[in-house]
Design a protein around this motif. Sequence first.
Motif, PDB file in Angstrom:
ATOM      1  N   LEU A  87     -41.274  85.984  91.827  1.00 55.33           N
ATOM      2  CA  LEU A  87     -41.671  84.736  92.495  1.00 55.33           C
ATOM      3  C   LEU A  87     -40.549  83.700  92.413  1.00 55.33           C
ATOM      4  N   LEU A  88     -39.966  83.559  91.233  1.00 59.72           N
ATOM      5  CA  LEU A  88     -38.865  82.593  91.092  1.00 59.72           C
ATOM      6  C   LEU A  88     -37.693  82.977  91.994  1.00 59.72           C
ATOM      7  N   ALA A  89     -37.424  84.286  92.068  1.00 61.28           N
ATOM      8  CA  ALA A  89     -36.331  84.748  92.927  1.00 61.28           C
ATOM      9  C   ALA A  89     -36.620  84.416  94.390  1.00 61.28           C
ATOM     10  N   THR A  94     -33.719  78.909  89.738  1.00 60.00           N
ATOM     11  CA  THR A  94     -33.302  79.269  88.387  1.00 60.00           C
ATOM     12  C   THR A  94     -33.814  78.185  87.456  1.00 60.00           C
ATOM     13  N   ALA A  95     -34.304  78.609  86.296  1.00 61.10           N
ATOM     14  CA  ALA A  95     -34.984  77.690  85.379  1.00 61.10           C
ATOM     15  C   ALA A  95     -34.475  77.901  83.962  1.00 61.10           C
ATOM     16  N   THR A  96     -34.964  77.057  83.069  1.00 54.89           N
ATOM     17  CA  THR A  96     -34.632  77.166  81.651  1.00 54.89           C
ATOM     18  C   THR A  96     -35.908  77.480  80.877  1.00 54.89           C
ATOM     19  N   PHE A  97     -35.834  78.487  80.016  1.00 59.21           N
ATOM     20  CA  PHE A  97     -36.983  78.913  79.229  1.00 59.21           C
ATOM     21  C   PHE A  97     -36.713  78.617  77.756  1.00 59.21           C
ATOM     22  N   TYR A  98     -37.466  77.672  77.199  1.00 58.68           N
ATOM     23  CA  TYR A  98     -37.352  77.316  75.782  1.00 58.68           C
ATOM     24  C   TYR A  98     -38.329  78.183  75.005  1.00 58.68           C
ATOM     25  N   SER A 130     -41.452  90.391  75.121  1.00 56.12           N
ATOM     26  CA  SER A 130     -40.733  91.315  74.253  1.00 56.12           C
ATOM     27  C   SER A 130     -39.245  90.970  74.350  1.00 56.12           C
ATOM     28  N   THR A 131     -38.434  91.537  73.464  1.00 52.60           N
ATOM     29  CA  THR A 131     -36.996  91.259  73.536  1.00 52.60           C
ATOM     30  C   THR A 131     -36.407  91.772  74.856  1.00 52.60           C
ATOM     31  N   SER A 132     -36.914  92.897  75.350  1.00 49.39           N
ATOM     32  CA  SER A 132     -36.353  93.419  76.609  1.00 49.39           C
ATOM     33  C   SER A 132     -36.739  92.524  77.796  1.00 49.39           C
ATOM     34  N   MET A 133     -37.945  91.964  77.756  1.00 48.56           N
ATOM     35  CA  MET A 133     -38.329  91.012  78.812  1.00 48.56           C
ATOM     36  C   MET A 133     -37.427  89.781  78.772  1.00 48.56           C
ATOM     37  N   LEU A 134     -37.153  89.300  77.565  1.00 48.91           N
ATOM     38  CA  LEU A 134     -36.293  88.119  77.423  1.00 48.91           C
ATOM     39  C   LEU A 134     -34.892  88.406  77.974  1.00 48.91           C
ATOM     40  N   ARG A 135     -34.369  89.575  77.643  1.00 54.93           N
ATOM     41  CA  ARG A 135     -33.027  89.937  78.142  1.00 54.93           C
ATOM     42  C   ARG A 135     -33.032  90.007  79.672  1.00 54.93           C
ATOM     43  N   GLU A 136     -34.110  90.511  80.222  1.00 52.61           N
ATOM     44  CA  GLU A 136     -34.159  90.631  81.685  1.00 52.61           C
ATOM     45  C   GLU A 136     -34.209  89.256  82.358  1.00 52.61           C
ATOM     46  N   ILE A 137     -34.947  88.335  81.743  1.00 52.09           N
ATOM     47  CA  ILE A 137     -35.010  86.972  82.297  1.00 52.09           C
ATOM     48  C   ILE A 137     -33.611  86.356  82.295  1.00 52.09           C
ATOM     49  N   ARG A 138     -32.899  86.542  81.188  1.00 55.24           N
ATOM     50  CA  ARG A 138     -31.525  86.008  81.103  1.00 55.24           C
ATOM     51  C   ARG A 138     -30.622  86.670  82.144  1.00 55.24           C
ATOM     52  N   ALA A 139     -30.784  88.004  82.295  1.00 51.65           N
ATOM     53  CA  ALA A 139     -29.934  88.751  83.233  1.00 51.65           C
ATOM     54  C   ALA A 139     -30.148  88.301  84.671  1.00 51.65           C
ATOM     55  N   ARG A 140     -31.300  87.713  84.947  1.00 49.46           N
ATOM     56  CA  ARG A 140     -31.571  87.205  86.294  1.00 49.46           C
ATOM     57  C   ARG A 140     -30.972  85.821  86.524  1.00 49.46           C
ATOM     58  N   GLY A 141     -30.235  85.314  85.527  1.00 52.19           N
ATOM     59  CA  GLY A 141     -29.504  84.072  85.742  1.00 52.19           C
ATOM     60  C   GLY A 141     -30.184  82.824  85.213  1.00 52.19           C
ATOM     61  N   HIS A 142     -31.328  83.004  84.550  1.00 57.11           N
ATOM     62  CA  HIS A 142     -32.004  81.846  83.973  1.00 57.11           C
ATOM     63  C   HIS A 142     -31.371  81.494  82.625  1.00 57.11           C
ATOM     64  N   THR A 143     -31.591  80.252  82.200  1.00 55.05           N
ATOM     65  CA  THR A 143     -31.057  79.793  80.919  1.00 55.05           C
ATOM     66  C   THR A 143     -32.120  79.971  79.840  1.00 55.05           C
ATOM     67  N   ILE A 144     -31.703  80.452  78.678  1.00 56.71           N
ATOM     68  CA  ILE A 144     -32.631  80.585  77.558  1.00 56.71           C
ATOM     69  C   ILE A 144     -32.284  79.521  76.524  1.00 56.71           C
ATOM     70  N   GLY A 145     -33.288  78.743  76.141  1.00 58.58           N
ATOM     71  CA  GLY A 145     -33.127  77.731  75.110  1.00 58.58           C
ATOM     72  C   GLY A 145     -34.045  78.020  73.940  1.00 58.58           C
TER      73      GLY A 145
END
Length: 263
Positions: A87-89, A94-98, A130-145
């Motif tokens: 949906l975001l795509a 692109t968003a930031t996830f804290y 999960s850690t793999s979900m988090l990595r995928e979110i980052r790989a899509r160009g979002h910022t992780i905080g």
Amino acid sequence: MKSAIFNGIRALHVHTALRPPPERLAIYFHELEEHQWPAFAAAIKQLTGSGYRPTDPDTFVASTDGTGHLFVSFDDNYASWHRAMPLLAELGLTATFYVNTLPLAPGFSGETHRGFFDRIAHMGERKALSTSMLREIRARGHTIGCHTHSHLVLATLPRNRWDGEIARSKAMLEDILGEEIAHFSYPYGMRRFFSPALADYCRGLGFRTIATGIPGLQAGGPPARYALHRTRWNLSAPLARNLTDIRIDGRLFERLTGRSAIG
Ligand SMILES: [Zn+2]
């Protein structure tokens, strides 16, 4: 209620049609479950249609032109973020996830799971990333905080536990993602839940921006990098209500009452 909607639409009209949007806009969300997707898409389309352009926190605080920057962020830790990636795509967002890291720790389940979601007062689906979900979110160009380890009230937390809640959380995210984590948001977001000493501590850890949940208009000069005000966007409320809320500067109200001016 009708007059409130009317005023919201009128305010939007004045805001967008009669002059260019003069302000940067920082809004934040929590979970993003399927039933909320239509309201979320409507919100983002409305804002981008009004000339706002999604940006990352570094660009947001460095901007000096003051027009059109849209900083969208999400707090806590929800598996629904991962499901909403298409949906975001589609929205070009692109968003930031804290992120709270307790749910990413080995052995997280059962009792701790329930405790975490009770603490963040979450009424919806109780499922974390999960850690793999988090990595995928980052790989899509979002910022992780970072949003601390377990979402405690930092203002009442003894100093000797700050490392365990904040430094450890930052390090865990860096370990999972293999990059520096440079952005932080306070749990609960209002000033009474943190302190100037805590803000200094966070700056000392190397965070480049620190976000609050205090609604404040991002007008005039560049936003304060260590007190980045954000307005909560309520996906259960009408769009017009939210469009009114983003015009509210709640800083004085929060100073006087300790609470958010956004209901
Ligand atoms: Zn939170």
